[in-house]
Every structure is written in structure tokens, then in C-alpha cells.
Write an enzyme that holds these catalytic residues in place. Structure first.
Site, PDB file in Angstrom:
ATOM      1  N   ASP A   1       0.788  -1.256   0.000  1.00  0.00           N
ATOM      2  CA  ASP A   1       0.000   0.000   0.000  1.00  0.00           C
ATOM      3  C   ASP A   1       0.814   1.297   0.000  1.00  0.00           C
ATOM      4  OD1 ASP A   1      -2.047  -1.841   0.157  1.00  0.00           O
ATOM      5  OD2 ASP A   1      -2.898  -1.110   2.031  1.00  0.00           O
TER       6      ASP A   1
ATOM      7  N   HIS B   1     -17.625   2.828   0.349  1.00  0.00           N
ATOM      8  CA  HIS B   1     -17.194   1.590   1.012  1.00  0.00           C
ATOM      9  C   HIS B   1     -17.606   1.587   2.493  1.00  0.00           C
ATOM     10  CE1 HIS B   1     -14.201  -1.401   2.585  1.00  0.00           C
ATOM     11  NE2 HIS B   1     -14.620  -2.013   1.496  1.00  0.00           N
TER      12      HIS B   1
ATOM     13  N   LYS C   1      -7.135  -4.971  -2.889  1.00  0.00           N
ATOM     14  CA  LYS C   1      -7.922  -5.449  -1.742  1.00  0.00           C
ATOM     15  C   LYS C   1      -8.865  -4.368  -1.244  1.00  0.00           C
ATOM     16  CE  LYS C   1      -4.048  -4.409   1.189  1.00  0.00           C
ATOM     17  NZ  LYS C   1      -4.732  -3.301   1.863  1.00  0.00           N
TER      18      LYS C   1
ATOM     19  N   CYS D   1      -2.419  -2.835   7.621  1.00  0.00           N
ATOM     20  CA  CYS D   1      -2.210  -3.775   6.508  1.00  0.00           C
ATOM     21  C   CYS D   1      -0.901  -4.550   6.613  1.00  0.00           C
ATOM     22  CB  CYS D   1      -2.329  -3.039   5.178  1.00  0.00           C
ATOM     23  SG  CYS D   1      -4.026  -2.483   4.911  1.00  0.00           S
TER      24      CYS D   1
HETATM   25  C1  VGL Z   1      -4.925   0.600   5.597  1.00  0.00           C
HETATM   26  C2  VGL Z   1      -6.527   1.543   6.922  1.00  0.00           C
HETATM   27  C3  VGL Z   1      -7.459   1.431   5.913  1.00  0.00           C
HETATM   28  C4  VGL Z   1      -3.499   0.165   5.460  1.00  0.00           C
HETATM   29  C5  VGL Z   1      -5.835   0.465   4.581  1.00  0.00           C
HETATM   30  O1  VGL Z   1      -2.988   0.108   4.319  1.00  0.00           O
HETATM   31  O2  VGL Z   1      -2.867  -0.095   6.487  1.00  0.00           O
HETATM   32  N1  VGL Z   1      -5.284   1.126   6.771  1.00  0.00           N
HETATM   33  N2  VGL Z   1      -7.100   0.885   4.745  1.00  0.00           N
END
Ligand code: VGL
Ligand code: ZN
Length: 202
Positions: free
Chosen positions: A8, A52, A106, A151
Site C-alpha cells: 500500500d 465503502h 484489496k 495492513c
Molecule cells: C490501511 C486503513 C485502511 C493500510 C488500509 O494500508 O494499512 N489502513 N485501509
């Protein structure tokens, strides 16, 4: 067989983004250096439809960082982030994505969030990553990226449950940190048996 998993590194998780991780972009130079050392690079991309269920804006009266009980358990509510097709969802422009061989997206189902690269937050719905890794004979995953306490953490814990040797590169991850969540993440990661290393060890 070893692979690098880059979690991410997207605009919305970097300074100026919708869910900015403090100092998030500072891991990009070290990540780019690590990429030179691996032949197999896997990236993840948080990829939510508008509206979402993990967005606070989808729940009247709720604010970002409140929690809510979902069918699958407790869920933190976030600012709208990484909406499919937006600039915020794109990889940070300084990240070298050229060697990446597979991108696991994801969080694309409206009703369920997904932190881990292996399972969605119900801990049952699979992303298919285990099959990909096993078919390619990958045994060891080196993890970098954002965010340490969400994540990255869930990917490391699930990776161990799926039978992989997980190595987390501590100077190439950064956390959001809600009420001690970064410290708790390191405790859980260590307890689970992940290898905590630095980029100098590679
Ligand atoms: C994430 C919060 C919401 C992450 C993704 O990448 O850690 N955290 N969506
Ligand atoms: Zn998300």
C-alpha cells in the site's frame, strides 16, 4: 525462494493524502533500494469502491477513527481513501513499480474491508495470494510498506498462518498509530514469530 511484498505505498497513505501515515513517504527510497535485491516483487493496492463500508462517511453520525460492529467483528472507520480510479489510490510517483510482477488489490467489496494481503477482514475470504506464492515456490516474504499497525501487521500475521517465513523490514514500514496500535503491532508481530530485520540485513 524469496520475494519482496510492498504494501500500500499509495498517495492517500503518504503526506498530503486522505489517510496520511506520518512520514509514510520516507520509506520510499529504502524500498526502491530493496527492489534491486529481489527478483520477485509483489505489490498490494488498497482499492475501495466509493461508499465503502469502512468509510465513516457511509455511516451517518460516525466520525473517522470511530469503531463499528460489522458482521465479521469490530471495524475502525476511516476517512474516504484509496477510491478506485482516483489519484489517491495510485502508487506514489516516486516508488519504482517497474519490476512488480503481480498487484493484489484489496478492499474492493463494498461490505467488507481487507487489511491483510492474504484474507479479507472476515479472516475467511481469500485474496488468492497463498496460491500464487505456493505455485511459484516462494517460501520467504520480505515485507515493507504502510501501515505497520493495519495492513502490514495483518499481512505478516496471516502469512505465518499460511506457512510462510515472514520478514518485516522495520526501517521500511510506518504506522498510523491509534491508541498505541503501533506498539501493539510490534508485540504481536514478534510474538507470532516473524523475523524483524532492517534493510541493512538484506
Ligand atoms: C490501511 C486503513 C485502511 C493500510 C488500509 O494500508 O494499512 N489502513 N485501509
Ligand atoms: Zn482501506
Amino acid at each position: 525462494m524469496q520475494a519482496l511484498l510492498i504494501v500500500d505505498i499509495q498517495n492517500d497513505f503518504c503526506p498530503g493524502g486522505a489517510l496520511a501515515v506520518p512520514d509514510g513517504d520516507s520509506i520510499i527510497p529504502v524500498t526502491n533500494k530493496l527492489i534491486d535485491h529481489f527478483n520477485i516483487i509483489i505489490q498490494t493496492q488498497d482499492w475501495h469502491p466509493a461508499g465503502h463500508s469502512s468509510f465513516a462517511s457511509s455511516h451517518p453520525g460516525k466520525n473517522p477513527y470511530d469503531t463499528i460492529e460489522m458482521d465479521y467483528g469490530l471495524q475502525v472507520l476511516w476517512p474516504d481513501h484509496c477510491v478506485q480510479g482516483t489519484t489517491g489510490a495510485e502508487f506514489h510517483p516516486s516508488l519504482n513499480t517497474q519490476k512488480t510482477q503481480v498487484i493484489i488489490r484489496k478492499g474492493f467489496r463494498k461490505e467488507i474491508d481487507s487489511y491483510s494481503t492474504f484474507f479479507e477482514n472476515d479472516q475467511k475470504t481469500t485474496t488468492g495470494l497463498t496460491g500464487y506464492l505456493k505455485q511459484r515456490g516462494i517460501t520467504d516474504l520480505f515485507v515493507v510498506g504502510l501501515a505497520t499497525d493495519f495492513c502490514v501487521k495483518w499481512s505478516v500475521l496471516d502469512g505465518i498462518d499460511e506457512g510462510f517465513s515472514m520478514h518485516i523490514v522495520k526501517n521500511a514500514v510506518r504506522g498510523i498509530d491509534i491508541e498505541g496500535s503501533v506498539e501493539n503491532a510490534w508485540t504481536e508481530i514478534e510474538k507470532k514469530g516473524a523475523h524483524i530485520i532492517t534493510s541493512e540485513d538484506i
